[in-house]
Scaffold this motif. Structure first.
Motif, PDB file in Angstrom:
ATOM      1  N   GLY A  72       0.808  -1.214   0.000  1.00 53.12           N
ATOM      2  CA  GLY A  72       0.000   0.000   0.000  1.00 53.12           C
ATOM      3  C   GLY A  72       0.837   1.257   0.000  1.00 53.12           C
ATOM      4  O   GLY A  72       0.516   2.234  -0.680  1.00 53.12           O
ATOM      5  N   MET A  73       1.936   1.251   0.750  1.00 57.52           N
ATOM      6  CA  MET A  73       2.786   2.428   0.863  1.00 57.52           C
ATOM      7  C   MET A  73       3.396   2.793  -0.477  1.00 57.52           C
ATOM      8  O   MET A  73       3.278   3.934  -0.945  1.00 57.52           O
ATOM      9  N   PHE A  74       4.060   1.828  -1.112  1.00 61.91           N
ATOM     10  CA  PHE A  74       4.721   2.132  -2.377  1.00 61.91           C
ATOM     11  C   PHE A  74       3.705   2.366  -3.493  1.00 61.91           C
ATOM     12  O   PHE A  74       3.955   3.151  -4.410  1.00 61.91           O
ATOM     13  N   GLY A  75       2.551   1.671  -3.417  1.00 62.66           N
ATOM     14  CA  GLY A  75       1.522   1.925  -4.416  1.00 62.66           C
ATOM     15  C   GLY A  75       1.054   3.360  -4.380  1.00 62.66           C
ATOM     16  O   GLY A  75       0.901   4.016  -5.415  1.00 62.66           O
ATOM     17  N   ALA A  76       0.840   3.892  -3.167  1.00 61.06           N
ATOM     18  CA  ALA A  76       0.411   5.280  -3.028  1.00 61.06           C
ATOM     19  C   ALA A  76       1.511   6.253  -3.417  1.00 61.06           C
ATOM     20  O   ALA A  76       1.274   7.252  -4.102  1.00 61.06           O
ATOM     21  N   MET A  77       2.733   5.954  -2.978  1.00 58.68           N
ATOM     22  CA  MET A  77       3.842   6.877  -3.230  1.00 58.68           C
ATOM     23  C   MET A  77       4.273   6.899  -4.694  1.00 58.68           C
ATOM     24  O   MET A  77       4.919   7.841  -5.138  1.00 58.68           O
ATOM     25  N   MET A  78       3.941   5.867  -5.448  1.00 51.77           N
ATOM     26  CA  MET A  78       4.225   5.870  -6.882  1.00 51.77           C
ATOM     27  C   MET A  78       3.079   6.483  -7.674  1.00 51.77           C
ATOM     28  O   MET A  78       3.306   7.141  -8.695  1.00 51.77           O
ATOM     29  N   SER A  79       1.851   6.282  -7.226  1.00 53.95           N
ATOM     30  CA  SER A  79       0.687   6.748  -7.994  1.00 53.95           C
ATOM     31  C   SER A  79       0.384   8.220  -7.753  1.00 53.95           C
ATOM     32  O   SER A  79      -0.012   8.931  -8.680  1.00 53.95           O
ATOM     33  N   LEU A  80       0.560   8.684  -6.516  1.00 56.04           N
ATOM     34  CA  LEU A  80       0.215  10.063  -6.206  1.00 56.04           C
ATOM     35  C   LEU A  80       1.043  11.074  -7.000  1.00 56.04           C
ATOM     36  O   LEU A  80       0.478  12.051  -7.522  1.00 56.04           O
ATOM     37  N   ILE A 197       9.699  -6.170  -0.558  1.00 55.42           N
ATOM     38  CA  ILE A 197       9.003  -7.185  -1.353  1.00 55.42           C
ATOM     39  C   ILE A 197       7.553  -6.757  -1.604  1.00 55.42           C
ATOM     40  O   ILE A 197       7.039  -6.812  -2.731  1.00 55.42           O
ATOM     41  N   GLY A 198       6.888  -6.343  -0.526  1.00 53.40           N
ATOM     42  CA  GLY A 198       5.519  -5.868  -0.679  1.00 53.40           C
ATOM     43  C   GLY A 198       5.438  -4.650  -1.573  1.00 53.40           C
ATOM     44  O   GLY A 198       4.527  -4.531  -2.402  1.00 53.40           O
ATOM     45  N   GLY A 199       6.395  -3.741  -1.421  1.00 51.13           N
ATOM     46  CA  GLY A 199       6.404  -2.543  -2.247  1.00 51.13           C
ATOM     47  C   GLY A 199       6.614  -2.849  -3.718  1.00 51.13           C
ATOM     48  O   GLY A 199       5.970  -2.250  -4.588  1.00 51.13           O
ATOM     49  N   THR A 200       7.508  -3.779  -4.012  1.00 49.67           N
ATOM     50  CA  THR A 200       7.751  -4.165  -5.407  1.00 49.67           C
ATOM     51  C   THR A 200       6.500  -4.768  -6.025  1.00 49.67           C
ATOM     52  O   THR A 200       6.096  -4.411  -7.142  1.00 49.67           O
ATOM     53  N   ALA A 201       5.873  -5.687  -5.291  1.00 44.59           N
ATOM     54  CA  ALA A 201       4.650  -6.317  -5.797  1.00 44.59           C
ATOM     55  C   ALA A 201       3.531  -5.296  -5.929  1.00 44.59           C
ATOM     56  O   ALA A 201       2.794  -5.273  -6.929  1.00 44.59           O
ATOM     57  N   GLY A 202       3.381  -4.433  -4.919  1.00 47.41           N
ATOM     58  CA  GLY A 202       2.325  -3.432  -4.954  1.00 47.41           C
ATOM     59  C   GLY A 202       2.490  -2.458  -6.104  1.00 47.41           C
ATOM     60  O   GLY A 202       1.518  -2.124  -6.797  1.00 47.41           O
ATOM     61  N   THR A 203       3.717  -2.001  -6.319  1.00 45.53           N
ATOM     62  CA  THR A 203       3.966  -1.067  -7.422  1.00 45.53           C
ATOM     63  C   THR A 203       3.646  -1.710  -8.761  1.00 45.53           C
ATOM     64  O   THR A 203       3.008  -1.097  -9.627  1.00 45.53           O
ATOM     65  N   ALA A 204       4.076  -2.950  -8.939  1.00 40.82           N
ATOM     66  CA  ALA A 204       3.811  -3.644 -10.206  1.00 40.82           C
ATOM     67  C   ALA A 204       2.315  -3.820 -10.440  1.00 40.82           C
ATOM     68  O   ALA A 204       1.805  -3.558 -11.534  1.00 40.82           O
ATOM     69  N   VAL A 205       1.607  -4.250  -9.402  1.00 42.55           N
ATOM     70  CA  VAL A 205       0.167  -4.497  -9.559  1.00 42.55           C
ATOM     71  C   VAL A 205      -0.589  -3.197  -9.757  1.00 42.55           C
ATOM     72  O   VAL A 205      -1.437  -3.074 -10.659  1.00 42.55           O
ATOM     73  N   LEU A 207       0.448  -0.174 -10.784  1.00 39.41           N
ATOM     74  CA  LEU A 207       0.716   0.485 -12.063  1.00 39.41           C
ATOM     75  C   LEU A 207       0.136  -0.316 -13.224  1.00 39.41           C
ATOM     76  O   LEU A 207      -0.261   0.255 -14.243  1.00 39.41           O
ATOM     77  N   SER A 208       0.092  -1.635 -13.075  1.00 33.29           N
ATOM     78  CA  SER A 208      -0.547  -2.446 -14.102  1.00 33.29           C
ATOM     79  C   SER A 208      -2.037  -2.134 -14.186  1.00 33.29           C
ATOM     80  O   SER A 208      -2.606  -2.039 -15.281  1.00 33.29           O
ATOM     81  N   ILE A 209      -2.671  -1.953 -13.019  1.00 29.98           N
ATOM     82  CA  ILE A 209      -4.082  -1.568 -13.010  1.00 29.98           C
ATOM     83  C   ILE A 209      -4.258  -0.204 -13.671  1.00 29.98           C
ATOM     84  O   ILE A 209      -5.177   0.011 -14.475  1.00 29.98           O
ATOM     85  N   LEU A 210      -3.370   0.725 -13.336  1.00 31.06           N
ATOM     86  CA  LEU A 210      -3.460   2.068 -13.907  1.00 31.06           C
ATOM     87  C   LEU A 210      -3.359   2.044 -15.429  1.00 31.06           C
ATOM     88  O   LEU A 210      -4.243   2.538 -16.139  1.00 31.06           O
ATOM     89  N   PHE A 211      -2.284   1.447 -15.943  1.00 27.53           N
ATOM     90  CA  PHE A 211      -2.063   1.456 -17.390  1.00 27.53           C
ATOM     91  C   PHE A 211      -2.967   0.464 -18.115  1.00 27.53           C
ATOM     92  O   PHE A 211      -3.100   0.538 -19.330  1.00 27.53           O
ATOM     93  N   GLY A 212      -3.562  -0.450 -17.365  1.00 29.11           N
ATOM     94  CA  GLY A 212      -4.488  -1.382 -17.988  1.00 29.11           C
ATOM     95  C   GLY A 212      -5.890  -0.817 -18.143  1.00 29.11           C
ATOM     96  O   GLY A 212      -6.697  -1.343 -18.910  1.00 29.11           O
ATOM     97  N   THR A 213      -6.205   0.258 -17.393  1.00 22.85           N
ATOM     98  CA  THR A 213      -7.556   0.830 -17.448  1.00 22.85           C
ATOM     99  C   THR A 213      -7.608   2.232 -18.032  1.00 22.85           C
ATOM    100  O   THR A 213      -8.679   2.680 -18.451  1.00 22.85           O
ATOM    101  N   VAL A 214      -6.472   2.922 -18.058  1.00 12.97           N
ATOM    102  CA  VAL A 214      -6.509   4.345 -18.420  1.00 12.97           C
ATOM    103  C   VAL A 214      -6.955   4.565 -19.859  1.00 12.97           C
ATOM    104  O   VAL A 214      -7.659   5.535 -20.163  1.00 12.97           O
ATOM    105  N   GLY A 215      -6.578   3.671 -20.773  1.00 14.22           N
ATOM    106  CA  GLY A 215      -6.977   3.853 -22.167  1.00 14.22           C
ATOM    107  C   GLY A 215      -8.476   3.834 -22.340  1.00 14.22           C
ATOM    108  O   GLY A 215      -9.064   4.707 -23.004  1.00 14.22           O
TER     109      GLY A 215
END
Length: 322
Positions: A72-80, A197-205, A207-215
C-alpha cells in the motif's frame, strides 16, 4: 469514436494477466521462492533468514502486515506523484514539493509514537492506528478527480504520512522484540526486506491496473465529451487534434502535449487519468484494510529495558553458569 482510439502502451497492455509471458514470470517467481525456502531450511541457523523465526507468532504477524503495508505504501507513493504531474500539471520538481506533507506526516508520527512508546512500553495501538489511517487515506484518494483542490490532496497525503510514521517502525519494533538477542539483526533486516518485497509487488500491480484501465477510461471520457457543443467547437478550432483522434488517437505514454492542449480538449483526458488513478487508490485501500484487520492479531509483548548486547551477555553468563 471507436473505443480503441485512446490506448496506452506498456506492460499493463502488452502483457495481460493471463498471457504466456506473464504466466512464465509467475512460474519463475514461484520456483525461485520454493528454492529459496529449501535453501534456507537446509542452512538452518546459518541461513540469511532462519525459518524458525516464523514459528514466533508476533514476528509472523508483524512480517505479514509489513508486506501488506509495503504494497500500500509504495503503491500510493508511486501513484500520487503521477496524479500530481499528469492531472494537476505539476513538474517533477513541483510534484516532489507537493509530496512534502506526506514526509511531514511521517516525521510527526514517528517522533510522537517513538516518544510515547519509550515512556509507556505500549506499541500495538500505533500499529493499529497507522494501518487504519493509511487505509482511510487511500479510500479518501479514491474519491478525488481532476477538479479536486490541490490542498485536499496534500491533506490526504499528510494523513498517509501519519499512518506510515505510526506503523512502519512500530511493526519493526514488534518483530525485533519477539526474537532472541542474537536474532535482532536478522529481524531488523527482514522487516526492511519484506517491506520492499511488498512494495515491489504493490507497485507492479497498481501500475498495471493504472495502465491497464486508463486507455478505456480516456476513450469513454472523450466519447462523452463529444456529445457536448463546447468540445465539438474546440475540436473545430483545432483540426490537427481532431485529425489525430481520427487517425488512431493520442499517445498517452507521453502526456507532455497536455500542457499545450486546449483545456476543453484536455479535460476528458485528465478525467480519464483521474478515474484510473482512483481505481488504483481504491484497490490500495482494500489491501490496507486487510492489513488493518490482521494487525489486530498482533500480540503486544512487554518491551525489554536492556539492549541486545546486554541481553546476549546475560544469556552467555547463564550458559556458562550451567
Amino acid at each position: 469514436m471507436r473505443g480503441d482510439l485512446l490506448r496506452c502502451g506498456g506492460g499493463g497492455r502488452e502483457w495481460g494477466w493471463g498471457s504466456p509471458a506473464s504466466l512464465g514470470m509467475y512460474a519463475i517467481g514461484l520456483v525461485g521462492v520454493v528454492l529459496f525456502i529449501l535453501q534456507e531450511r537446509r542452512m538452518g541457523d546459518a541461513a540469511l533468514l532462519p525459518l524458525r523465526l516464523f514459528r514466533r507468532p508476533v514476528f509472523r504477524v508483524a512480517t505479514l502486515v509489513t508486506v501488506i503495508q509495503g504494497a500500500g505504501m509504495f503503491g500510493a507513493m508511486m501513484s500520487l506523484p503521477l496524479y500530481l504531474q499528469i492531472v494537476k500539471g505539476a513538474t517533477p520538481t513541483q510534484a516532489g514539493l507537493q509530496m512534502l506533507p506526506l514526509t511531514l506526516g511521517i516525521m510527526v508520527a514517528s517522533l510522537g509514537s517513538g516518544t510515547v512508546i519509550s515512556r509507556t512500553g505500549r506499541y500495538k495501538a500505533f500499529a493499529v492506528a497507522g494501518l487504519g489511517l493509511m487505509a482511510a487515506a487511500l479510500f479518501g484518494l479514491s474519491t478525488i478527480g481532476a477538479a479536486t483542490p490541490l490542498g485536499v490532496v496534500m491533506a490526504i497525503a499528510f494523513v498517509i504520512g501519519l499512518g506510515l510514521g505510526a506503523s512502519m517502525q512500530t511493526l519493526q519494533l514488534a518483530a525485533t522484540n519477539d526474537v532472541a538477542p542474537q536474532d535482532i539483526g536478522v529481524a531488523t533486516s527482514s522487516a526492511t526486506f519484506f517491506r520492499q518485497i511488498g512494495g515491489t509487488a504493490g507497485t507492479a500491480v497498481f501500475l498495471s491496473i493504472l495502465f491497464g484501465t486508463v486507455g478505456d477510461r480516456i476513450a469513454a471520457a472523450v466519447r462523452s465529451a463529444m456529445a457536448t457543443p463546447s468540445y465539438v467547437a474546440a475540436l473545430a478550432q483545432h483540426p490537427e487534434f481532431a485529425q489525430q483522434l481520427a487517425n488512431g488517437g493520442v499517445d498517452v505514454n507521453d502526456t507532455s502535449f497536455l500542457a499545450h492542449l486546449d483545456p476543453v480538449l484536455a479535460r476528458p483526458i485528465l478525467d480519464g487519468f483521474a478515474g484510473s488513478m482512483t481505481t488504483v487508490f481504491l484497490v490500495g485501500g482494500i489491501v490496507l484494510t486487510v492489513g488493518f484487520a490482521l494487525v489486530w492479531l498482533l500480540k503486544e509483548k512487554p518491551l525489554s529495558d536492556k539492549s541486545a548486547m546486554e541481553q546476549r551477555s546475560e544469556q552467555e553468563a547463564l550458559a556458562l553458569a550451567h
